[in-house]
Design an enzyme around this catalytic site. Structure first.
Site, PDB file in Angstrom:
ATOM      1  N   GLU A  32       0.854  -1.191   0.000  1.00  0.00           N
ATOM      2  CA  GLU A  32       0.000   0.000   0.000  1.00  0.00           C
ATOM      3  C   GLU A  32       0.893   1.244   0.000  1.00  0.00           C
ATOM      4  O   GLU A  32       1.825   1.339   0.792  1.00  0.00           O
ATOM      5  CB  GLU A  32      -0.943  -0.018   1.203  1.00  0.00           C
ATOM      6  CG  GLU A  32      -1.739   1.257   1.439  1.00  0.00           C
ATOM      7  CD  GLU A  32      -2.523   1.746   0.236  1.00  0.00           C
ATOM      8  OE1 GLU A  32      -3.268   0.958  -0.358  1.00  0.00           O
ATOM      9  OE2 GLU A  32      -2.360   2.939  -0.121  1.00  0.00           O
ATOM     10  N   GLN A  33       0.548   2.174  -0.877  1.00  0.00           N
ATOM     11  CA  GLN A  33       1.419   3.336  -1.053  1.00  0.00           C
ATOM     12  C   GLN A  33       1.307   4.388   0.049  1.00  0.00           C
ATOM     13  O   GLN A  33       2.191   5.215   0.221  1.00  0.00           O
ATOM     14  CB  GLN A  33       1.135   3.993  -2.402  1.00  0.00           C
ATOM     15  CG  GLN A  33      -0.269   4.568  -2.509  1.00  0.00           C
ATOM     16  CD  GLN A  33      -0.582   5.154  -3.860  1.00  0.00           C
ATOM     17  OE1 GLN A  33       0.293   5.227  -4.712  1.00  0.00           O
ATOM     18  NE2 GLN A  33      -1.810   5.584  -4.062  1.00  0.00           N
ATOM     19  N   SER A  34       0.172   4.373   0.771  1.00  0.00           N
ATOM     20  CA  SER A  34      -0.032   5.443   1.753  1.00  0.00           C
ATOM     21  C   SER A  34      -0.570   4.878   3.065  1.00  0.00           C
ATOM     22  O   SER A  34      -1.574   4.155   3.059  1.00  0.00           O
ATOM     23  CB  SER A  34      -1.030   6.459   1.179  1.00  0.00           C
ATOM     24  OG  SER A  34      -1.576   7.235   2.206  1.00  0.00           O
ATOM     25  N   ALA A  54      -2.156   6.481   5.132  1.00  0.00           N
ATOM     26  CA  ALA A  54      -3.477   7.079   5.325  1.00  0.00           C
ATOM     27  C   ALA A  54      -4.557   6.324   4.545  1.00  0.00           C
ATOM     28  O   ALA A  54      -5.742   6.612   4.697  1.00  0.00           O
ATOM     29  CB  ALA A  54      -3.451   8.535   4.879  1.00  0.00           C
ATOM     30  N   GLY A  83      -6.641   0.005   4.336  1.00  0.00           N
ATOM     31  CA  GLY A  83      -8.061  -0.340   4.306  1.00  0.00           C
ATOM     32  C   GLY A  83      -8.712   0.115   3.003  1.00  0.00           C
ATOM     33  O   GLY A  83      -9.848  -0.252   2.722  1.00  0.00           O
ATOM     34  N   GLY A  84      -7.997   0.936   2.222  1.00  0.00           N
ATOM     35  CA  GLY A  84      -8.492   1.322   0.903  1.00  0.00           C
ATOM     36  C   GLY A  84      -9.348   2.581   0.891  1.00  0.00           C
ATOM     37  O   GLY A  84      -9.556   3.240   1.915  1.00  0.00           O
ATOM     38  N   CYS A 103     -12.625   3.033   0.298  1.00  0.00           N
ATOM     39  CA  CYS A 103     -13.975   3.021   0.869  1.00  0.00           C
ATOM     40  C   CYS A 103     -13.999   3.576   2.288  1.00  0.00           C
ATOM     41  O   CYS A 103     -14.773   4.474   2.597  1.00  0.00           O
ATOM     42  CB  CYS A 103     -14.529   1.600   0.828  1.00  0.00           C
ATOM     43  SG  CYS A 103     -16.116   1.461   1.632  1.00  0.00           S
ATOM     44  N   HIS A 146     -43.776  -3.756  10.217  1.00  0.00           N
ATOM     45  CA  HIS A 146     -44.515  -2.489  10.211  1.00  0.00           C
ATOM     46  C   HIS A 146     -44.115  -1.667  11.434  1.00  0.00           C
ATOM     47  O   HIS A 146     -43.988  -2.242  12.515  1.00  0.00           O
ATOM     48  CB  HIS A 146     -46.012  -2.796  10.258  1.00  0.00           C
ATOM     49  CG  HIS A 146     -46.883  -1.592  10.417  1.00  0.00           C
ATOM     50  ND1 HIS A 146     -47.123  -0.714   9.387  1.00  0.00           N
ATOM     51  CD2 HIS A 146     -47.558  -1.123  11.500  1.00  0.00           C
ATOM     52  CE1 HIS A 146     -47.924   0.253   9.827  1.00  0.00           C
ATOM     53  NE2 HIS A 146     -48.197   0.025  11.108  1.00  0.00           N
TER      54      HIS A 146
END
Ligand SMILES: Cc1cc2nc3c(=O)[nH]c(=O)nc-3n(C[C@H](O)[C@H](O)[C@H](O)COP(=O)(O)OP(=O)(O)OC[C@H]3O[C@@H](n4cnc5c(N)ncnc54)[C@H](O)[C@@H]3O)c2cc1C
Length: 463
Positions: free
Chosen positions: A41-43, A45, A48-49, A51, A448
């Site tokens: 993962e590049q960041s 921050a 988790g991606g 989303c 209901h």
């Protein structure tokens, strides 16, 4: 936070590039099945991606808080508090996502930007550190980024925002211009009008929500207008100029040139593939004209044992599609290899406007074009006596519309615009997937008072 190694080489069973929904889920499954997995993962921050960090979750926190703002609330203070809540919740989710993979012994988490250097071989660069990873199988899950239109002056920074940056805008803009009336543009328009901005959407289309039936689009456009959003249709933006106190957007409409000023401008004209700098050609991975990775129905790319999941493969851009891509890949790598993108049916989507707009299957227009014996049942939410939920919650606006095949009684599609439609649409989609007929759905017992009860009444007026 994430492991990094200097000038090291690792070989793994599965390499996932990008911490997207599909990739992270697959990484967990494969690791639990005893495989050695690397996730790059590049960041930090973005653990988790998109989303949970910049897209679905943070925007829906803001939409929720915007809807709950009361007349007496101070706009700047209220917005700042909503952003704080957004940051706290996404921070907690990021932490949880990190542990979900970090706690698995056979997962190697690598912090840095990946680029291909050969077939199933990547170089990861994180600051001064580099690492080479080779793998038996690679999944590219690098997502998408905001598309920046080739408009004079349309450069991010200052008062010009994409959907990620606008979530932290400060000070809160009195006026917001949204360039583009797609789902991201309209969600932000609706959200910011509820927070207290004066919002104008400039859109190229002849009418808002051009792919929806005119009656549905009209209900949505009216709700937006009633809440204070101005939509200018057939507007072609020609220039954006940032300035010290305001930005000015120039556009053409009906042959006339016009300008509009705002404290913030959102560029929301679609998404581009997250493939920049990946050097896909070094690995023999082909892309389409728009730059998205070409895949077959098993999500295989043109390179052997390299797959692409999520937005980057050019399929529908939703988190749950990335999640479903993961199911296809898990079936390829651990199962029978039978699942494909072609066995997806009745995939619903929701635009989180106020009230939300949820759709599945065919619109009436599309069903007619496809030659079905079309029957329609539609009612304004306010007129549905059997479903008082929307009235209870103080927003009875909207429409419930079903498109039914007159020959088979099968549901061809539904458009639901009302409170909780993002939930009800899943029931309709499930019914469609399992060939539950319109009559059966009409005569089902629902709780209901719920929004789902509308189905009892609306499916009773199909003709
Ligand atoms: C404003 C907004 C609101 C949205 N709302 C919704 C919604 O309500 N519901 C919904 O279902 N969908 C929504 N979406 C769409 C949804 O966010 C995406 O479809 C989904 O997140 C895509 O996930 P993915 O698996 O493709 O990858 P992503 O989650 O985008 O992850 C890709 C990751 O790859 C990393 N990466 C990229 N390049 C590299 C590289 N070279 N090396 C290492 N790492 C790299 C990125 O940093 C990123 O973390 C929204 C999108 C936006 C922009």
């Amino acid at each position: 936070m994430v492991e990094n190694t200097v000038d090291q080489h690792e070989h793994v069973d599965l390499l996932v590039i990008g911490w997207g929904k599909g990739g992270k889920t697959l990484a967990g499954t494969m690791a639990r099945a005893g495989k050695r997995v690397a996730v790059v993962e590049q960041s930090d921050a973005m653990i988790g991606g998109s989303c949970i960090n910049i897209a679905c979750i943070p925007t829906k926190i803001l939409v929720h808080d915007a809807e709950n703002k009361r007349d007496g609330d101070d706009t700047d203070e209220y917005f700042a508090k909503a952003v704080e809540r957004r940051d706290t919740l996404t921070g907690a989710m990021r932490k949880k996502n990190f542990s979900m993979l970090n706690d698995l012994d056979s997962v190697l988490l690598v912090s840095g930007r990946a680029e291909f250097t050969g077939e199933r071989e990547v170089l990861v660069t994180g600051g001064e550190d580099t690492m080479t990873i080779t793998a038996d199988t690679v999944v590219v899950n690098t997502g998408s980024i905001a598309n920046i239109p080739p408009i004079d002056g349309a450069t991010l920074g200052g008062r010009i925002y994409d959907s990620e940056a606008l979530q932290h805008v400060s000070p809160f803009p009195k006026r917001l211009v949204v360039v583009g009336g797609g789902y991201i543009g309209l969600e932000f328009a609706s959200m910011f009008t509820h927070f207290g901005s004066q919002v104008t959407v400039l859109d190229r289309g002849e009418r808002p929500l051009a792919s929806e039936d005119a009656d549905v689009a009209e209900v949505v456009a009216k709700a937006l207008a009633d809440d204070g959003v101005t939509i200018v249709n057939e507007a072609s933006v020609t220039a954006v100029a940032d300035g010290p106190d305001k930005a000015t957007v120039t556009y053409e409409v009906g042959g006339e040139e016009k300008t509009i000023d705002a404290e913030a401008v959102l560029l929301a004209v679609g998404r581009a593939s997250g493939t920049e700098g990946l050097n896909l050609d070094k690995a023999g991975i082909e892309t389409d004209k728009r730059g998205f990775i070409t895949v077959d129905e098993h999500l295989r790319t043109s390179a052997e044992d390299v797959f692409a999941a999520g937005d980057v493969n050019g399929g529908p851009m939703f988190t749950y599609i990335s999640l479903d891509d993961n199911r296809i890949l898990a079936d390829q790598l651990l199962g029978e290899g039978k699942r494909t993108t072609e066995d997806r049916s009745a995939v619903p989507f929701t635009m989180f406007l106020t009230p939300p707009v949820a759709r599945v299957g065919l619109s009436e227009d599309a069903a007619r074009e496809q030659g079905y014996d079309v029957m329609v049942g539609a009612k304004a939410m306010a007129d549905i006596a059997a479903a008082p939920r929307a009235k209870i919650e103080g927003d009875p606006r909207g429409i419930v519309k079903f498109v039914v095949d007159g020959k088979t009684d099968r549901i061809l599609g539904a458009a639901l615009v009302h409170v909780h439609s993002q939930e009800v649409i899943n029931t309709v989609a499930l019914a469609m997937r399992h060939d539950v007929t319109a009559t059966e759905l009409r005569d089902t017992i629902y709780t209901h008072p719920s929004a789902t009860e509308a189905l009892n009444e609306v499916l009773g007026v199909v003709k």
